[in-house]
Structures are given as structure tokens and as C-alpha cells.
Design a protein around this motif. Structure first.
Motif, PDB file in Angstrom:
ATOM      1  N   THR A 317       8.306  25.835  27.304  1.00  0.00           N
ATOM      2  CA  THR A 317       9.482  26.598  27.328  1.00  0.00           C
ATOM      3  C   THR A 317       8.901  28.072  27.616  1.00  0.00           C
ATOM      4  OG1 THR A 317      11.341  27.275  25.962  1.00  0.00           O
ATOM      5  CG2 THR A 317       9.346  27.063  24.717  1.00  0.00           C
ATOM      6  N   PRO A 318       9.769  28.602  28.515  1.00  0.00           N
ATOM      7  CA  PRO A 318       9.612  30.009  28.728  1.00  0.00           C
ATOM      8  C   PRO A 318       9.904  30.964  27.423  1.00  0.00           C
ATOM      9  CG  PRO A 318      11.693  29.266  29.774  1.00  0.00           C
ATOM     10  CD  PRO A 318      11.022  28.145  29.232  1.00  0.00           C
ATOM     11  N   VAL A 319       9.342  32.060  27.416  1.00  0.00           N
ATOM     12  CA  VAL A 319       9.720  33.111  26.506  1.00  0.00           C
ATOM     13  C   VAL A 319       9.968  34.521  27.140  1.00  0.00           C
ATOM     14  CG1 VAL A 319       8.444  31.971  24.480  1.00  0.00           C
ATOM     15  CG2 VAL A 319       7.263  33.505  25.879  1.00  0.00           C
ATOM     16  N   VAL A 320      10.736  35.193  26.138  1.00  0.00           N
ATOM     17  CA  VAL A 320      10.927  36.424  27.061  1.00  0.00           C
ATOM     18  C   VAL A 320       9.821  37.567  27.042  1.00  0.00           C
ATOM     19  CG1 VAL A 320      12.570  38.579  26.506  1.00  0.00           C
ATOM     20  CG2 VAL A 320      13.378  36.222  26.203  1.00  0.00           C
ATOM     21  N   THR A 321       9.133  37.810  25.715  1.00  0.00           N
ATOM     22  CA  THR A 321       8.132  38.705  25.651  1.00  0.00           C
ATOM     23  C   THR A 321       6.426  38.211  25.547  1.00  0.00           C
ATOM     24  OG1 THR A 321       8.069  38.845  23.238  1.00  0.00           O
ATOM     25  CG2 THR A 321       9.780  40.228  24.345  1.00  0.00           C
ATOM     26  N   LYS A 322       5.836  38.826  26.053  1.00  0.00           N
ATOM     27  CA  LYS A 322       4.383  38.608  25.886  1.00  0.00           C
ATOM     28  C   LYS A 322       3.736  38.095  24.465  1.00  0.00           C
ATOM     29  CE  LYS A 322      -0.276  40.210  26.961  1.00  0.00           C
ATOM     30  NZ  LYS A 322      -0.944  41.483  27.737  1.00  0.00           N
ATOM     31  N   MET A 323       4.463  38.749  23.424  1.00  0.00           N
ATOM     32  CA  MET A 323       4.188  38.621  22.137  1.00  0.00           C
ATOM     33  C   MET A 323       4.560  37.388  21.590  1.00  0.00           C
ATOM     34  SD  MET A 323       4.523  42.207  20.194  1.00  0.00           S
ATOM     35  CE  MET A 323       6.278  42.465  21.102  1.00  0.00           C
ATOM     36  N   GLU A 324       5.538  36.526  22.325  1.00  0.00           N
ATOM     37  CA  GLU A 324       6.031  35.259  21.987  1.00  0.00           C
ATOM     38  C   GLU A 324       5.092  34.101  22.394  1.00  0.00           C
ATOM     39  OE1 GLU A 324      10.548  34.756  22.376  1.00  0.00           O
ATOM     40  OE2 GLU A 324      10.026  36.577  23.588  1.00  0.00           O
ATOM     41  N   ARG A 325       4.104  34.132  23.507  1.00  0.00           N
ATOM     42  CA  ARG A 325       3.531  33.372  23.886  1.00  0.00           C
ATOM     43  C   ARG A 325       2.731  32.493  22.975  1.00  0.00           C
ATOM     44  NH1 ARG A 325       0.011  35.788  28.664  1.00  0.00           N
ATOM     45  NH2 ARG A 325      -0.928  36.879  26.996  1.00  0.00           N
ATOM     46  N   GLY A 326       2.192  33.148  21.966  1.00  0.00           N
ATOM     47  CA  GLY A 326       1.093  32.317  21.046  1.00  0.00           C
ATOM     48  C   GLY A 326       1.964  31.813  20.017  1.00  0.00           C
ATOM     49  N   ILE A 327       3.278  31.752  19.843  1.00  0.00           N
ATOM     50  CA  ILE A 327       3.881  30.965  18.767  1.00  0.00           C
ATOM     51  C   ILE A 327       3.354  29.648  18.503  1.00  0.00           C
ATOM     52  CG2 ILE A 327       6.098  30.038  18.008  1.00  0.00           C
ATOM     53  CD1 ILE A 327       7.381  32.547  19.057  1.00  0.00           C
ATOM     54  N   ARG A 328       3.087  29.336  17.301  1.00  0.00           N
ATOM     55  CA  ARG A 328       2.644  27.819  16.964  1.00  0.00           C
ATOM     56  C   ARG A 328       3.175  27.561  15.603  1.00  0.00           C
ATOM     57  NH1 ARG A 328      -3.538  25.581  18.027  1.00  0.00           N
ATOM     58  NH2 ARG A 328      -2.558  23.659  18.869  1.00  0.00           N
ATOM     59  N   LEU A 329       4.289  26.693  15.796  1.00  0.00           N
ATOM     60  CA  LEU A 329       5.068  26.297  14.472  1.00  0.00           C
ATOM     61  C   LEU A 329       4.058  25.269  13.712  1.00  0.00           C
ATOM     62  CD1 LEU A 329       8.555  26.006  15.753  1.00  0.00           C
ATOM     63  CD2 LEU A 329       7.353  27.789  14.766  1.00  0.00           C
ATOM     64  N   ARG A 330       4.365  25.205  12.467  1.00  0.00           N
ATOM     65  CA  ARG A 330       3.528  24.327  11.576  1.00  0.00           C
ATOM     66  C   ARG A 330       4.504  23.325  10.867  1.00  0.00           C
ATOM     67  NH1 ARG A 330      -0.044  26.772  13.900  1.00  0.00           N
ATOM     68  NH2 ARG A 330      -2.159  27.445  12.873  1.00  0.00           N
ATOM     69  N   GLU A 331       4.047  22.038  10.658  1.00  0.00           N
ATOM     70  CA  GLU A 331       5.041  21.129   9.937  1.00  0.00           C
ATOM     71  C   GLU A 331       4.001  20.657   8.697  1.00  0.00           C
ATOM     72  OE1 GLU A 331       5.257  17.182  11.562  1.00  0.00           O
ATOM     73  OE2 GLU A 331       5.198  18.053  13.469  1.00  0.00           O
ATOM     74  N   VAL A 332       4.476  20.117   7.715  1.00  0.00           N
ATOM     75  CA  VAL A 332       3.866  19.557   6.705  1.00  0.00           C
ATOM     76  C   VAL A 332       3.501  17.995   6.864  1.00  0.00           C
ATOM     77  CG1 VAL A 332       3.708  18.983   4.267  1.00  0.00           C
ATOM     78  CG2 VAL A 332       4.774  20.961   4.912  1.00  0.00           C
ATOM     79  N   GLU A 333       2.216  17.684   6.970  1.00  0.00           N
ATOM     80  CA  GLU A 333       1.769  16.142   7.267  1.00  0.00           C
ATOM     81  C   GLU A 333       1.812  15.396   5.998  1.00  0.00           C
ATOM     82  OE1 GLU A 333      -1.413  14.069  10.242  1.00  0.00           O
ATOM     83  OE2 GLU A 333      -2.129  15.636   8.814  1.00  0.00           O
ATOM     84  N   ALA A 334       1.228  15.769   4.997  1.00  0.00           N
ATOM     85  CA  ALA A 334       1.261  15.416   3.730  1.00  0.00           C
ATOM     86  C   ALA A 334       1.063  16.246   2.533  1.00  0.00           C
ATOM     87  CB  ALA A 334      -0.176  14.572   3.696  1.00  0.00           C
ATOM     88  N   ILE A 335       1.584  15.783   1.237  1.00  0.00           N
ATOM     89  CA  ILE A 335       1.553  16.837   0.279  1.00  0.00           C
ATOM     90  C   ILE A 335       1.404  15.855  -0.888  1.00  0.00           C
ATOM     91  CG2 ILE A 335       4.137  16.366  -0.017  1.00  0.00           C
ATOM     92  CD1 ILE A 335       4.170  19.471  -1.000  1.00  0.00           C
ATOM     93  N   GLU A 336       0.673  16.448  -1.992  1.00  0.00           N
ATOM     94  CA  GLU A 336       0.128  15.932  -3.081  1.00  0.00           C
ATOM     95  C   GLU A 336       0.308  16.853  -4.306  1.00  0.00           C
ATOM     96  OE1 GLU A 336      -3.776  14.796  -3.664  1.00  0.00           O
ATOM     97  OE2 GLU A 336      -4.597  15.842  -2.088  1.00  0.00           O
ATOM     98  N   ALA A 337       0.548  16.292  -5.478  1.00  0.00           N
ATOM     99  CA  ALA A 337       0.599  17.035  -6.917  1.00  0.00           C
ATOM    100  C   ALA A 337      -0.948  17.286  -7.190  1.00  0.00           C
ATOM    101  CB  ALA A 337       1.306  16.553  -7.784  1.00  0.00           C
ATOM    102  N   LEU A 338      -1.302  18.515  -7.483  1.00  0.00           N
ATOM    103  CA  LEU A 338      -2.378  18.716  -8.168  1.00  0.00           C
ATOM    104  C   LEU A 338      -2.649  18.678  -9.517  1.00  0.00           C
ATOM    105  CD1 LEU A 338      -3.614  21.919  -5.811  1.00  0.00           C
ATOM    106  CD2 LEU A 338      -4.191  19.544  -5.414  1.00  0.00           C
TER     107      LEU A 338
END
Length: 358
Positions: A317-338
Motif C-alpha cells: 500500500t502507498p503512504v502519504v509520508t516518509k515516516m509511515e513507511r516502516g509501519i509494522r503492525l503486530r498480532e497475537v499468535e498465542a497467549i498463555e497464563a503464567l
């Protein structure tokens, strides 16, 4: 990437389990003084509050309630890093005490409390909550002058500890990958939020769920999620001293940040365990929604005849500004109770992966 999330069952006026200067961001919504649903809680903290309400001294009750919140604010001053941000969602209260109707300005009292501790107030946000009732006034109907404006907004008050912003090493990936899209910036950093709807937190049945629902005043997930994205980077820790149903922790998990919470009533924390299996799907949905909204923005911008100079590094996808280029969203793959360190602590570990291109 791994994040940890701890919740302490206890009184947030004493956060001894949290080290000094160990939190980068606070996102919370305290019990609102002079809202009747919180009278019992405040009176349990200080019986003089109940006495003041019973005798019709609303001002004394208001001041005494805020005195209890002040003890929490003092703890936040201790645990926040220099340059750390505190986001306090609070609403004013309207109430008739001893036959006299008035507004109790909670936001002004919280603002005064933080400024007296050396925090710098920052421009705040008005969150406009549509009224559930068709009536837009209180009082004597159509005849002046004894009607009153209906409160349909709450405040998100913003404070920075110390006089300077936080510093980062040049080109820090954890900061640039946590960037937001240009159109998100324009929407999120507006001083009035009208598109975020108030909602009751879905607590479900069992484990006292019905009773907990009656005592819940949770804000929508999007509010803490926005604030976490706006005022923290990957690797930061977010604290909610009034944890409630865990909405701030849920938002931190979706945003790929660490979190801490303090909750007075253990059943709330126990009920959160029931939601843990759904968190990976929720976090994926949140990230996908952000990407989809951005692509809709791209389409509308192109239809308006405007172009883009940059391409995102990790997404098609294109972005408007140079600072947006590095956006890297995260998602939870697994979760466990400690395993808890003691009986008054709950813990979770979330494993995150970058949100894929598709």
C-alpha cells in the motif's frame, strides 16, 4: 516478539509491586466521584464520604472522594518514567444533594491534582458520547429558565511527567514500526472524538457475571487502543491502576505492548481468563481493520486526484509520508497464563508476530 501482562489484586493507592520509573504510559478510567454507582466504593475507602452524603454536604463528599484518587495519582508519579504520559478518562457528574442540583467538575479537580504534582498538562480530548435518551435536557421542559444542559461528553486528560519528552536512539525500529497512518493521525489527534461509541463491556454469565456487569463502567476498546498507539512504542509498558474488566490490557495485547494492572475485586480478573482464548483473533481483527481503513483512504484520495510519494515497507500500500513507511503492525499468535508469583497476582505471556501482508 513477546509481551508480558500482570494484574495485581489489591488497592491501587499502594502500587508497591511496581518499581519506580518502570512504566512509560498510563491509560485508565477511574471511578467518577459523585456518580451514585461509585458511592459504596468511595465510602468503603473513607466512611466520612458516606457521612457527608447522608448529611447533604455534596462539596465535602466530592473533595473526600478526590482525596482518595489523589493517593493513586501520587503512585503514578512514582512509577512513571520522566517524559511518560498519563491518559485519564473521566467525566463530570451532575447530582442533586440536599435539594440542590449542580455539576461536580471531576475533570477540573483531576487536572489540578496532576499539575500540583509537577505534571505538564497537554491538550486534552473530548469524547462525545451520544445520549441513550431522546431527551436532550434536564429540568422543567420547554419553559425557561430552570432546565439544564445534558452532559454527553467525557474527557481524556493528558499529562506528561517532567518538562521534556522521552528520548529514543536515532532510527529506533521499535518506534518507527509503531508509527500510525497519516489519516489516523488526523483523526486520533483531533481534540473531539465523535465516532467512538460508548458501550457496555460484554462480561457474559457465570462467575458472578451479571453482578459484575452492573458494576462495570468499561470504556470501548478503541479508546485505550488509540491512546496506546498514540503515546507509546513497541517495548513500552502500559499501566491501568483501575483495571476493571481489563480493557486496557486487552488493548495493550492488540497493540503489542507490555501491560500492568491493579484491580480491587478479584472476580473481574478471574472473568478475564474466559476471554483469553479469543485474544489472538481479536488482535488480528484490529490490525486488519486498520489496514482496510487505510486502503479505503488510499482509494478515496486517488479518486480525489491526489497521489502518493511513498510505499510502505511491509504492506502492499502507498503512504502519504516518509515516516509511515516502516509501519509494522503486530498480532497475537498465542497467549498463555503464567504461574502467579503469589495468590494476588495474575500473569499472561503473549507471543506476537508481524501482521502479514494479506
Amino acid at each position: 516478539m513477546e509481551t508480558t501482562h500482570r494484574v495485581f489484586v489489591g488497592d491501587s493507592r499502594d502500587l508497591a509491586a511496581i518499581d519506580d520509573a518502570s512504566v512509560e504510559l498510563v491509560v485508565t478510567s477511574p471511578p467518577y466521584p459523585m456518580i451514585e454507582m461509585w458511592d459504596e466504593l468511595f465510602t468503603a475507602l473513607d466512611p466520612a464520604i458516606g457521612d457527608a452524603l447522608e448529611s447533604g454536604d455534596g462539596r465535602a463528599a466530592f473533595d473526600a472522594m478526590h482525596a482518595q484518587l489523589d493517593r493513586v495519582w501520587a503512585e503514578l508519579e512514582r512509577v512513571l518514567v520522566d517524559g511518560g504520559i498519563a491518559c485519564i478518562n473521566v467525566g463530570d457528574a451532575t447530582r442533586t444533594v440536599d435539594g440542590s442540583f449542580r455539576v461536580y467538575p471531576n475533570h477540573a479537580r483531576v487536572l489540578e491534582a496532576f499539575e500540583s504534582r509537577g505534571f505538564d498538562p497537554l491538550p486534552d480530548v473530548l469524547w462525545r458520547k451520544p445520549a441513550n435518551s431522546a431527551a436532550k435536557f434536564m429540568g422543567s421542559g420547554m419553559i425557561p429558565p430552570n432546565a439544564y444542559v445534558t452532559l454527553e461528553h467525557e474527557y481524556v486528560l493528558l499529562f506528561r511527567k517532567g518538562g521534556e519528552s522521552r528520548g529514543f536512539e536515532p532510527g529506533a525500529d521499535r518506534r518507527y514500526e509503531a508509527a500510525y497512518f497519516w489519516e489516523e493521525r488526523n483523526r486520533w489527534f483531533s481534540d473531539v472524538w465523535t465516532e467512538v461509541q460508548g458501550e457496555l463491556q460484554a462480561l457474559g454469565g457465570g462467575n458472578g457475571g451479571e453482578d459484575l456487569r452492573d458494576r462495570s463502567a468499561a470504556y470501548p476498546l478503541e479508546i485505550p487502543y488509540r491512546l496506546i498507539c498514540m503515546y507509546s512504542a513497541y517495548g513500552d509498558t502500559v499501566l491501568d491502576p483501575f483495571w476493571g474488566t481489563g480493557t486496557t490490557t486487552l488493548a495493550a495485547m492488540c497493540a503489542g505492548r507490555h501491560s500492568l494492572g491493579s484491580e480491587l475485586e478479584e472476580p473481574f480478573v478471574e472473568l478475564f481468563d474466559d476471554r483469553v482464548p479469543d485474544i489472538p483473533a481479536l488482535s488480528r481483527s484490529v490490525g486488519r481493520t486498520r489496514l482496510e481503513r487505510h486502503r479505503e483512504f488510499v482509494s478515496s484520495r486517488r479518486e480525489a486526484g491526489k497521489g502518493f510519494e511513498y510505499e510502505a515497507d511491509y504492506y502492499d500500500t502507498p503512504v502519504v509520508t516518509k515516516m509511515e513507511r516502516g509501519i509494522r503492525l503486530r498480532e497475537v499468535e498465542a497467549i498463555e497464563a503464567l504461574e502467579a508469583a503469589d495468590g494476588d497476582e495474575y500473569g499472561y505471556r503473549a507471543d506476537h508476530v508481524p501482521l502479514s501482508r494479506e
